[in-house]
Design a protein around this motif. Structure first.
Motif, PDB file in Angstrom:
ATOM      1  N   PHE A  50       0.846  -1.192   0.000  1.00 30.74           N
ATOM      2  CA  PHE A  50       0.000   0.000   0.000  1.00 30.74           C
ATOM      3  C   PHE A  50       0.881   1.242   0.000  1.00 30.74           C
ATOM      4  CE2 PHE A  50      -2.559   3.309   1.982  1.00 30.74           C
ATOM      5  CZ  PHE A  50      -3.779   3.165   1.345  1.00 30.74           C
ATOM      6  N   GLY A  51       0.671   2.100  -0.987  1.00 34.55           N
ATOM      7  CA  GLY A  51       1.468   3.320  -1.104  1.00 34.55           C
ATOM      8  C   GLY A  51       2.931   3.067  -1.416  1.00 34.55           C
ATOM      9  N   GLY A  52       3.272   1.822  -1.733  1.00 34.28           N
ATOM     10  CA  GLY A  52       4.659   1.470  -2.019  1.00 34.28           C
ATOM     11  C   GLY A  52       5.441   1.003  -0.804  1.00 34.28           C
ATOM     12  N   PHE A  53       4.735   0.749   0.315  1.00 31.00           N
ATOM     13  CA  PHE A  53       5.400   0.355   1.558  1.00 31.00           C
ATOM     14  C   PHE A  53       4.782  -0.930   2.111  1.00 31.00           C
ATOM     15  CE2 PHE A  53       5.560   4.964   1.190  1.00 31.00           C
ATOM     16  CZ  PHE A  53       6.928   5.201   1.259  1.00 31.00           C
ATOM     17  N   ASN A  54       5.569  -1.655   2.905  1.00 25.72           N
ATOM     18  CA  ASN A  54       5.048  -2.886   3.522  1.00 25.72           C
ATOM     19  C   ASN A  54       5.298  -2.916   5.027  1.00 25.72           C
ATOM     20  OD1 ASN A  54       7.793  -3.347   3.563  1.00 25.72           O
ATOM     21  ND2 ASN A  54       7.654  -5.454   2.839  1.00 25.72           N
ATOM     22  N   ASP A  55       5.312  -1.716   5.644  1.00 26.28           N
ATOM     23  CA  ASP A  55       5.531  -1.646   7.095  1.00 26.28           C
ATOM     24  C   ASP A  55       4.401  -0.894   7.809  1.00 26.28           C
ATOM     25  OD1 ASP A  55       6.225   0.825   6.037  1.00 26.28           O
ATOM     26  OD2 ASP A  55       8.086   1.016   7.192  1.00 26.28           O
ATOM     27  N   TRP A  56       3.190  -1.019   7.282  1.00 27.43           N
ATOM     28  CA  TRP A  56       2.018  -0.401   7.917  1.00 27.43           C
ATOM     29  C   TRP A  56       1.679  -1.155   9.198  1.00 27.43           C
ATOM     30  CZ3 TRP A  56       0.276   4.117   6.029  1.00 27.43           C
ATOM     31  CH2 TRP A  56       0.683   4.468   4.738  1.00 27.43           C
ATOM     32  N   ARG A  57       1.140  -0.435  10.180  1.00 27.02           N
ATOM     33  CA  ARG A  57       0.827  -1.022  11.490  1.00 27.02           C
ATOM     34  C   ARG A  57      -0.324  -0.247  12.125  1.00 27.02           C
ATOM     35  NH1 ARG A  57       2.751   2.880  14.792  1.00 27.02           N
ATOM     36  NH2 ARG A  57       4.450   4.155  13.978  1.00 27.02           N
ATOM     37  N   LEU A  58      -0.852  -0.823  13.193  1.00 29.52           N
ATOM     38  CA  LEU A  58      -1.841  -0.088  13.988  1.00 29.52           C
ATOM     39  C   LEU A  58      -1.151   1.093  14.662  1.00 29.52           C
ATOM     40  CD1 LEU A  58      -4.028  -2.586  16.066  1.00 29.52           C
ATOM     41  CD2 LEU A  58      -4.727  -1.176  14.142  1.00 29.52           C
ATOM     42  N   PRO A  59      -1.833   2.214  14.797  1.00 31.44           N
ATOM     43  CA  PRO A  59      -1.231   3.333  15.525  1.00 31.44           C
ATOM     44  C   PRO A  59      -1.264   3.093  17.024  1.00 31.44           C
ATOM     45  CG  PRO A  59      -3.471   3.886  14.896  1.00 31.44           C
ATOM     46  CD  PRO A  59      -3.161   2.543  14.266  1.00 31.44           C
ATOM     47  N   THR A  60      -0.331   3.706  17.726  1.00 27.96           N
ATOM     48  CA  THR A  60      -0.418   3.736  19.180  1.00 27.96           C
ATOM     49  C   THR A  60      -1.562   4.682  19.543  1.00 27.96           C
ATOM     50  OG1 THR A  60       1.061   5.626  19.416  1.00 27.96           O
ATOM     51  CG2 THR A  60       2.082   3.406  19.415  1.00 27.96           C
ATOM     52  N   LEU A  61      -1.971   4.663  20.784  1.00 30.05           N
ATOM     53  CA  LEU A  61      -3.009   5.589  21.229  1.00 30.05           C
ATOM     54  C   LEU A  61      -2.549   7.030  21.022  1.00 30.05           C
ATOM     55  CD1 LEU A  61      -5.708   6.220  22.582  1.00 30.05           C
ATOM     56  CD2 LEU A  61      -4.539   6.009  24.793  1.00 30.05           C
ATOM     57  N   GLU A  62      -1.316   7.320  21.376  1.00 29.16           N
ATOM     58  CA  GLU A  62      -0.792   8.677  21.221  1.00 29.16           C
ATOM     59  C   GLU A  62      -0.797   9.116  19.753  1.00 29.16           C
ATOM     60  OE1 GLU A  62       3.144  11.307  22.428  1.00 29.16           O
ATOM     61  OE2 GLU A  62       3.218   9.135  22.644  1.00 29.16           O
ATOM     62  N   GLU A  63      -0.397   8.219  18.853  1.00 31.97           N
ATOM     63  CA  GLU A  63      -0.404   8.558  17.433  1.00 31.97           C
ATOM     64  C   GLU A  63      -1.825   8.818  16.933  1.00 31.97           C
ATOM     65  OE1 GLU A  63       3.537   6.056  15.983  1.00 31.97           O
ATOM     66  OE2 GLU A  63       1.582   5.055  16.040  1.00 31.97           O
ATOM     67  N   ALA A  64      -2.756   7.952  17.306  1.00 26.42           N
ATOM     68  CA  ALA A  64      -4.141   8.120  16.861  1.00 26.42           C
ATOM     69  C   ALA A  64      -4.760   9.393  17.424  1.00 26.42           C
ATOM     70  CB  ALA A  64      -4.971   6.898  17.244  1.00 26.42           C
ATOM     71  N   MET A  65      -4.439   9.729  18.661  1.00 24.42           N
ATOM     72  CA  MET A  65      -4.964  10.960  19.256  1.00 24.42           C
ATOM     73  C   MET A  65      -4.353  12.197  18.596  1.00 24.42           C
ATOM     74  SD  MET A  65      -7.387  10.326  21.376  1.00 24.42           S
ATOM     75  CE  MET A  65      -7.544  11.924  22.195  1.00 24.42           C
ATOM     76  N   SER A  66      -3.188  12.047  17.960  1.00 22.16           N
ATOM     77  CA  SER A  66      -2.549  13.195  17.322  1.00 22.16           C
ATOM     78  C   SER A  66      -3.330  13.689  16.104  1.00 22.16           C
ATOM     79  CB  SER A  66      -1.101  12.869  16.919  1.00 22.16           C
ATOM     80  OG  SER A  66      -1.054  12.096  15.731  1.00 22.16           O
ATOM     81  N   ILE A  67      -4.241  12.882  15.572  1.00 22.84           N
ATOM     82  CA  ILE A  67      -5.036  13.334  14.426  1.00 22.84           C
ATOM     83  C   ILE A  67      -6.445  13.769  14.817  1.00 22.84           C
ATOM     84  CG2 ILE A  67      -3.672  12.087  12.714  1.00 22.84           C
ATOM     85  CD1 ILE A  67      -5.874   9.949  12.613  1.00 22.84           C
ATOM     86  N   VAL A  68      -6.739  13.785  16.122  1.00 24.30           N
ATOM     87  CA  VAL A  68      -8.026  14.283  16.602  1.00 24.30           C
ATOM     88  C   VAL A  68      -7.985  15.810  16.598  1.00 24.30           C
ATOM     89  CG1 VAL A  68      -9.594  14.417  18.584  1.00 24.30           C
ATOM     90  CG2 VAL A  68      -8.477  12.244  18.015  1.00 24.30           C
ATOM     91  N   ASN A  69      -8.984  16.412  15.987  1.00 21.67           N
ATOM     92  CA  ASN A  69      -9.087  17.866  15.942  1.00 21.67           C
ATOM     93  C   ASN A  69      -9.981  18.387  17.062  1.00 21.67           C
ATOM     94  OD1 ASN A  69      -7.458  18.143  13.699  1.00 21.67           O
ATOM     95  ND2 ASN A  69      -9.157  18.225  12.253  1.00 21.67           N
ATOM     96  N   SER A  70      -9.825  19.654  17.389  1.00 24.19           N
ATOM     97  CA  SER A  70     -10.649  20.262  18.431  1.00 24.19           C
ATOM     98  C   SER A  70     -12.018  20.693  17.899  1.00 24.19           C
ATOM     99  CB  SER A  70      -9.936  21.469  19.047  1.00 24.19           C
ATOM    100  OG  SER A  70      -9.651  22.425  18.041  1.00 24.19           O
TER     101      SER A  70
END
Length: 128
Positions: A50-70
Motif C-alpha cells: 500500500f502506497g509502495g510500503f510494507n511496514d504499515w501497522r496499527l497506531p499507538t493511542l498517542e499517534e491516533a490521538m494526534s489526528i483528533v481535531n478540536s
C-alpha cells in the motif's frame, strides 16, 4: 493538528504529517473488524505494498490521538482529508486481554473497546 498534504502513491491515498513524521491511510478498513481480524488486515495491506510500503501497522493511542481535531469537520473530530467512514479505530495499546484502546472521532476522545465482542474500523500508519 494539521495534516500537511494528501498524496496518492501507487494509486493509494495517503496523508502525510511532517510534524509527527507519520503517514496515514486516508481511508482504512471499509468495514468494522473484530480485534482478532486485525493481523489479517495488516498482512493484506502490507502484502499489497500500500502506497509502495510494507511496514504499515496499527497506531499507538498517542499517534491516533494526534489526528483528533478540536473542531468537527464532516461530523467528526478529524481532518476532512480523512475518510469519514472510519469514525472509530483500533489502536495497538491494549488495556487487558479483553480490551484495547480505541479512538472515537465522532466524540473526539479515546476509550476502550472489547476485543472479543465489538467490531471497530482500522486505519493504519507508518513512520517515515
Amino acid at each position: 493538528y494539521t495534516t500537511n498534504h494528501l498524496v496518492v502513491l501507487t494509486g493509494d491515498k495517503i496523508l502525510i504529517d511532517s510534524i509527527t513524521q507519520l503517514m496515514w491511510q486516508s481511508e482504512g478498513s471499509l468495514k468494522m473488524l473484530l480485534y482478532n481480524q486485525i493481523n489479517q488486515y495488516v498482512l493484506e495491506i502490507n502484502n499489497s505494498y500500500f502506497g509502495g510500503f510494507n511496514d504499515w501497522r496499527l497506531p499507538t493511542l498517542e499517534e491516533a490521538m494526534s489526528i483528533v481535531n478540536s473542531k468537527k469537520s464532516n461530523g467528526l473530530y478529524i481532518s476532512d482529508k480523512f475518510s469519514s467512514i472510519q469514525n472509530v479505530i483500533w489502536t495497538a495499546d491494549k488495556v487487558s486481554v479483553d480490551y484495547s484502546m480505541i479512538v472515537r472521532f465522532d466524540l473526539g476522545q479515546c476509550n476502550y473497546g472489547s476485543t472479543q465482542h465489538y467490531p471497530i474500523y482500522i486505519r493504519l500508519v507508518r513512520s517515515f
